[in-house]
Scaffold this active site. Structure first.
Site, mmCIF file in Angstrom:
data_model
loop_
_atom_site.group_PDB
_atom_site.id
_atom_site.type_symbol
_atom_site.label_atom_id
_atom_site.label_comp_id
_atom_site.label_asym_id
_atom_site.label_seq_id
_atom_site.Cartn_x
_atom_site.Cartn_y
_atom_site.Cartn_z
ATOM 1 N N GLY A 39 -5.241 3.044 -52.309
ATOM 2 C CA GLY A 39 -6.023 4.171 -52.815
ATOM 3 C C GLY A 39 -6.911 3.815 -53.991
ATOM 4 C CD GLU A 90 0.888 7.106 -52.019
ATOM 5 O OE1 GLU A 90 1.139 7.944 -51.137
ATOM 6 O OE2 GLU A 90 -0.213 6.506 -52.093
ATOM 7 C CG ASN A 147 0.243 7.349 -45.218
ATOM 8 O OD1 ASN A 147 0.618 8.502 -44.983
ATOM 9 N ND2 ASN A 147 0.532 6.704 -46.341
ATOM 10 C CD GLU A 172 0.739 0.375 -47.268
ATOM 11 O OE1 GLU A 172 -0.321 0.724 -46.759
ATOM 12 O OE2 GLU A 172 1.552 1.177 -47.743
ATOM 13 C CG HIS A 190 3.686 4.791 -48.752
ATOM 14 N ND1 HIS A 190 3.149 5.030 -49.993
ATOM 15 C CD2 HIS A 190 2.655 4.432 -47.953
ATOM 16 C CE1 HIS A 190 1.835 4.825 -49.936
ATOM 17 N NE2 HIS A 190 1.507 4.468 -48.705
ATOM 18 C CB SER A 229 -8.578 -0.268 -50.383
ATOM 19 O OG SER A 229 -8.082 0.565 -51.426
ATOM 20 N N GLY A 246 -4.852 4.519 -45.197
ATOM 21 C CA GLY A 246 -4.737 5.807 -45.880
ATOM 22 C C GLY A 246 -6.047 6.567 -45.805
ATOM 23 N N GLY A 247 -6.840 6.476 -46.870
ATOM 24 C CA GLY A 247 -8.071 7.268 -46.983
ATOM 25 C C GLY A 247 -8.974 7.203 -45.760
ATOM 26 C CE LYS A 297 -2.375 7.337 -49.066
ATOM 27 N NZ LYS A 297 -2.221 6.489 -50.226
HETATM 28 C C1 PEP Z 1 -1.533 3.866 -47.702
HETATM 29 O O1 PEP Z 1 -1.364 4.944 -48.225
HETATM 30 O O2 PEP Z 1 -0.621 3.360 -47.046
HETATM 31 C C2 PEP Z 1 -2.826 3.196 -47.864
HETATM 32 C C3 PEP Z 1 -2.973 1.975 -47.432
HETATM 33 O O3 PEP Z 1 -3.820 3.920 -48.497
HETATM 34 P P1 PEP Z 1 -5.361 3.491 -48.674
HETATM 35 O O4 PEP Z 1 -5.821 2.936 -47.354
HETATM 36 O O5 PEP Z 1 -6.049 4.752 -49.039
HETATM 37 O O6 PEP Z 1 -5.382 2.456 -49.746
#
Ligand code: PEP
Length: 249
Positions: free
Chosen positions: A173, A98, A9, A167, A96, A211, A232-233, A11
């Site tokens: 994040g 967010e 993702n 999640e 999601h 994460s 994500g990251g 983002k």
């Molecule tokens: C996400 O945005 O779905 C996510 C899991 O982010 P991160 O891996 O950065 O926690």
């Protein structure tokens, strides 16, 4: 055994030049591992055309990050499922955290978005998860079951075509990952809920997200009910994303 799915993702990150170098690095690093798990990148909508062309003929599938709950018409700024399909989008995130948090998306809206994606032949990756306050109040199971139930109720037998991403909001994040045991516990609950809803639920991939990184992926992905990851990251760094893919393959 079903394949695992590793979905990135991105983002609201990226740019024409950065996207190209990230994808080139992923494609050259993938080579032999590609067939061993499903892989996708969920990119910002303006880059769908670029990514469609960069990913053509590769083992990487294209994903979007959101879809409108409407079929089309006077909904300024929204993107219809049929439009995503025009760019060979295979997956679309819905719900999601967010979007639930910053855009007030309800369980019912998320269920409708999943329905729109399915109707267009796109696999919705339905994101669910509890906040820290909900976990601390002992409400994790109640919250994730309620979120998933909305999607099951609206989508009936089509629910076997979805992907679920658990999640925990407190892990996204933040660098705080759910322990493999914490994640597995929730995944087992979700697996049971899906199995009760559909005779074909075994095929549904339940991803963990929050994460996940190159260092913890192997342990998380080794849990019996964790069928992949939503990243994500770490999806923005080719080497890290490749390491996670290798852990899933
Ligand atoms: C996400 O945005 O779905 C996510 C899991 O982010 P991160 O891996 O950065 O926690």
């Amino acid at each position: 055994m079903k394949k695992k799915l590793i979905a990135g993702n991105w983002k609201m990150n990226g740019g024409l030049a950065a996207n190209e170098s990230l994808i080139q690095a992923l494609l050259s690093g993938l080579a032999a591992k590609a067939a061993l798990c499903d892989i996708a990148v969920c990119v910002p909508a303006p880059y769908l055309a670029q990514l469609q062309s960069l990913l053509a003929g590769s083992a990487l599938a294209l994903g979007a990050q959101d879809v409108s709950a409407h079929e089309g018409g006077a909904y300024t700024g929204e993107v219809a499922a049929a439009m995503l399909k025009d760019f060979a989008v295979r997956y679309c995130l819905v719900g999601h955290s967010e979007r639930r948090l910053y855009h007030g998306e309800s369980d019912a809206l998320v269920a409708t978005k999943a329905q729109r994606a399915l109707a267009a032949g796109i696999t919705p990756i339905v994101c669910i998860g509890e906040t820290l306050a909900e976990r601390e109040a002992g409400k994790t199971e109640e919250v994730v079951k309620r979120q998933l139930a909305a999607v099951i109720q609206l989508n009936g037998h089509c629910v076997s075509e979805i992907v679920v991403a658990y999640e925990p909001v407190w892990a996204i994040g933040t660098g705080k990952t759910a322990s493999p045991e914490q994640a597995q516990e929730v995944h087992a609950v979700l697996r049971a809920q899906l199995n009760a809803a559909s005779a074909h639920a075994e095929r549904i991939q339940i991803l963990y997200g929050g994460s996940m990184n190159a260092a913890n992926a192997q342990q998380l992905l080794g849990q019996p009910d964790i069928d992949g990851g939503l990243i994500g990251g770490a999806a923005l760094k080719a080497a890290d994303f490749l390491t996670i893919i290798a852990a899933a393959a």
